[in-house]
Design a protein around this motif. Structure first.
Motif, short mmCIF file in Angstrom:
data_model
loop_
_atom_site.label_atom_id
_atom_site.label_comp_id
_atom_site.label_asym_id
_atom_site.label_seq_id
_atom_site.Cartn_x
_atom_site.Cartn_y
_atom_site.Cartn_z
N ALA A 71 38.91 30.33 43.98
CA ALA A 71 38.98 31.22 45.14
C ALA A 71 40.22 31.03 45.99
CB ALA A 71 37.73 31.04 46.00
N SER A 72 40.60 29.79 46.29
CA SER A 72 41.76 29.52 47.14
C SER A 72 42.24 28.11 46.87
CB SER A 72 41.41 29.67 48.63
OG SER A 72 40.58 28.62 49.06
N GLY A 73 43.49 27.86 47.23
CA GLY A 73 44.06 26.55 46.99
C GLY A 73 43.33 25.43 47.70
N SER A 74 42.94 25.67 48.96
CA SER A 74 42.26 24.63 49.72
C SER A 74 40.87 24.35 49.15
CB SER A 74 42.15 25.03 51.19
OG SER A 74 41.46 26.25 51.33
N ASP A 75 40.16 25.41 48.73
CA ASP A 75 38.85 25.21 48.11
C ASP A 75 38.98 24.44 46.81
OD1 ASP A 75 37.63 26.56 50.16
OD2 ASP A 75 37.37 28.43 49.06
N PHE A 103 34.45 36.69 31.63
CA PHE A 103 34.04 37.70 32.59
C PHE A 103 34.86 38.97 32.43
CE2 PHE A 103 37.27 34.96 34.36
CZ PHE A 103 38.14 35.80 35.04
N LEU A 104 34.42 40.03 33.10
CA LEU A 104 35.12 41.31 33.10
C LEU A 104 35.76 41.55 34.46
CD1 LEU A 104 32.54 43.66 31.32
CD2 LEU A 104 34.43 42.38 30.30
N ALA A 105 36.99 42.06 34.43
CA ALA A 105 37.69 42.48 35.65
C ALA A 105 38.40 43.78 35.34
CB ALA A 105 38.69 41.41 36.11
N ASP A 106 38.00 44.86 36.01
CA ASP A 106 38.60 46.19 35.79
C ASP A 106 38.58 46.59 34.33
OD1 ASP A 106 39.17 46.43 38.52
OD2 ASP A 106 41.06 45.36 38.31
N GLY A 107 37.47 46.32 33.67
CA GLY A 107 37.31 46.72 32.29
C GLY A 107 38.01 45.85 31.27
N VAL A 108 38.56 44.73 31.69
CA VAL A 108 39.27 43.82 30.79
C VAL A 108 38.48 42.52 30.70
CG1 VAL A 108 41.43 42.59 30.36
CG2 VAL A 108 41.48 44.85 31.42
N ARG A 109 38.45 41.97 29.50
CA ARG A 109 37.69 40.73 29.26
C ARG A 109 38.64 39.54 29.36
NH1 ARG A 109 33.30 40.83 24.46
NH2 ARG A 109 32.24 38.84 24.84
N TYR A 110 38.26 38.57 30.19
CA TYR A 110 39.07 37.38 30.40
C TYR A 110 38.24 36.12 30.14
CZ TYR A 110 42.29 40.41 33.04
OH TYR A 110 43.15 41.40 33.41
N VAL A 111 38.96 35.05 29.82
CA VAL A 111 38.38 33.71 29.79
C VAL A 111 39.27 32.82 30.65
CG1 VAL A 111 37.89 31.66 28.40
CG2 VAL A 111 37.29 33.92 27.53
N TRP A 112 38.68 32.22 31.68
CA TRP A 112 39.41 31.27 32.52
C TRP A 112 38.64 29.96 32.54
CZ3 TRP A 112 38.11 28.64 37.13
CH2 TRP A 112 39.17 27.90 37.70
N ALA A 173 45.69 33.63 43.88
CA ALA A 173 44.84 34.35 44.84
C ALA A 173 45.41 34.26 46.24
CB ALA A 173 43.42 33.81 44.80
N ASP A 174 45.86 33.06 46.63
CA ASP A 174 46.45 32.88 47.97
C ASP A 174 47.71 33.72 48.15
OD1 ASP A 174 44.50 31.11 48.71
OD2 ASP A 174 45.66 29.31 48.26
N ALA A 185 39.75 37.42 42.15
CA ALA A 185 38.79 38.07 43.04
C ALA A 185 37.41 38.18 42.41
CB ALA A 185 39.30 39.45 43.44
N VAL A 186 37.34 38.33 41.09
CA VAL A 186 36.04 38.42 40.42
C VAL A 186 35.27 37.11 40.58
CG1 VAL A 186 34.89 38.75 38.21
CG2 VAL A 186 36.88 40.14 38.79
#
Length: 367
Positions: A71-75, A103-112, A173-174, A185-186
């Motif tokens: 979510a963010s660098g500090s988190d 997960f999906l983001a804007d119709g695209v499949r990602y792995v993080w 994200a930051d 953001a997802v």
């Protein structure tokens, strides 16, 4: 939308455990179209059940930690400092904790995913999947960061080299990075909702006033709680109850813990039904009546009421009758380690077993 979550070496989890929300079409999940024309079906629900201390809450806490790392660098720095490996195996204390989400983001499949030890992210990766191939956006380890040129991560790569205690995705994200921002953001939309007893100590009705809606009034007044309406004329929300002498409005501390918990759940759930996101709820049935919990699950399962394709991962003691077999996961322990299974394990006490053991201990003479 979350498709799959994997965790390893976190609290009571030792080996890799996988929680999947992928569903079998056509009626077991919500349809999610992909940008290249295909469609995947994703379950809106995943329930984790099991005995006390089986690791139900650990699985949900792992999801919350994944969110913090993205979510963010500090988190992310705070999450990495709270390194909590499996402690019943000396070797596990030397190994990193690993999380991975598909997960999906804007119709695209990602792995993080990422791996971290005390105050240091030792590995991180982000992959994108098309119809027939995988694109490696970046992979990171102690040797450096390897990136896809078109993603333009040079400045962020230098930043994580200088500060290895955070994730490249969180820094993106930051910075509002054009590629990483929407992806982060997802995962940042993962929200933990507190509905356990005692939440009234920190959650009064006043915090709901800016978010109150006609839909919330309707669900509250139809829930069998004796509530006839809602008074939102002032700065605070007051629930109006039927009484012998006419309708009476009560303040927050006149309401039951169960009513406060139902309101907190609805206040998070209703916006998610429209915009999407993943909610995490631990001990769903600890204070909510089973019928109210079942109603929340029905809202998510109805595609017309859930146009945003919101999802809920929850832990509970009892299995709600409205949840499908494919949406059930059981946390069981073996050798002190939690694993996720599709079938429950017999880990309970026989009736009277604990009392019998206590009686024997009190009445057996010492050797």
């Amino acid at each position: 939308m979350l498709l799959t979550f994997r965790v390893q070496n976190f609290r009571s989890v030792r080996d890799i455990q996988e929680l999947t929300l992928l569903a079998t079409p056509p009626d077991a999940g919500l349809a999610a179209p992909l940008i290249h024309g295909a469609t995947v079906y994703v379950s809106p629900l995943a329930g984790v059940f099991g005995a006390n201390a089986s690791g139900k809450s650990t699985v949900l806490r792992a999801l919350g930690t994944l969110r913090a790392l993205a979510a963010s660098g500090s988190d992310a720095r705070d999450a990495a400092r709270r390194f909590e490996p499996f402690r019943l195996d000396p070797a596990s204390r030397l190994l990193p904790t690993r999380f991975e989400a598909e997960f999906l983001a804007d119709g695209v499949r990602y792995v993080w995913g990422c791996a971290y030890k005390q105050g240091e992210v030792v590995a991180e990766w982000l992959h994108q999947y098309g119809r027939d191939r995988r694109a490696v956006w970046y992979e990171r380890d102690r040797a450096g960061v390897r990136t896809l040129p078109r993603v333009r991560l040079e400045a962020l790569a230098l930043a994580v080299a200088a500060d290895p205690s955070t994730t490249l995705l969180a820094l993106g994200a930051d910075a509002g990075h054009s590629f990483l921002g929407p992806v982060a953001a997802v995962l940042a939309a993962i929200t933990t909702v507190r509905v356990a007893p005692g939440t009234r100590l920190v959650n009064d009705l006043e915090h709901l006033a800016p978010r109150w809606s006609d839909e919330l009034t309707l669900l509250v007044s139809r829930a069998g709680l004796g509530i006839a309406g809602v008074d939102t004329a002032g700065e605070a929300v007051r629930l109006v109850h039927d009484a012998r002498l006419g309708a009476q409005a009560l303040g927050a501390y006149g309401e039951s813990d169960g009513t406060i918990a139902w309101l907190d759940l609805l206040a998070a759930l209703l916006p998610a039904l429209d915009r999407g996101g993943l909610l995490i709820v631990d001990d769903l049935d600890a204070i909510l009546h089973p019928s109210l919990a079942a109603e929340a699950l029905r809202l998510l399962s109805d595609p017309e009421l859930n146009p945003g394709r919101a999802q809920l991962v929850f832990a509970a003691r009892a299995v709600p009758p409205t949840i499908a077999d494919t949406q059930r996961w059981y946390a069981v322990k073996s050798d002190g380690a939690t694993r996720l299974a599709r079938e429950p394990a017999d880990q309970g006490l026989a009736p009277g077993e604990l009392a019998h053991e206590l009686w024997l201990a009190k009445h057996t003479p010492p050797p």
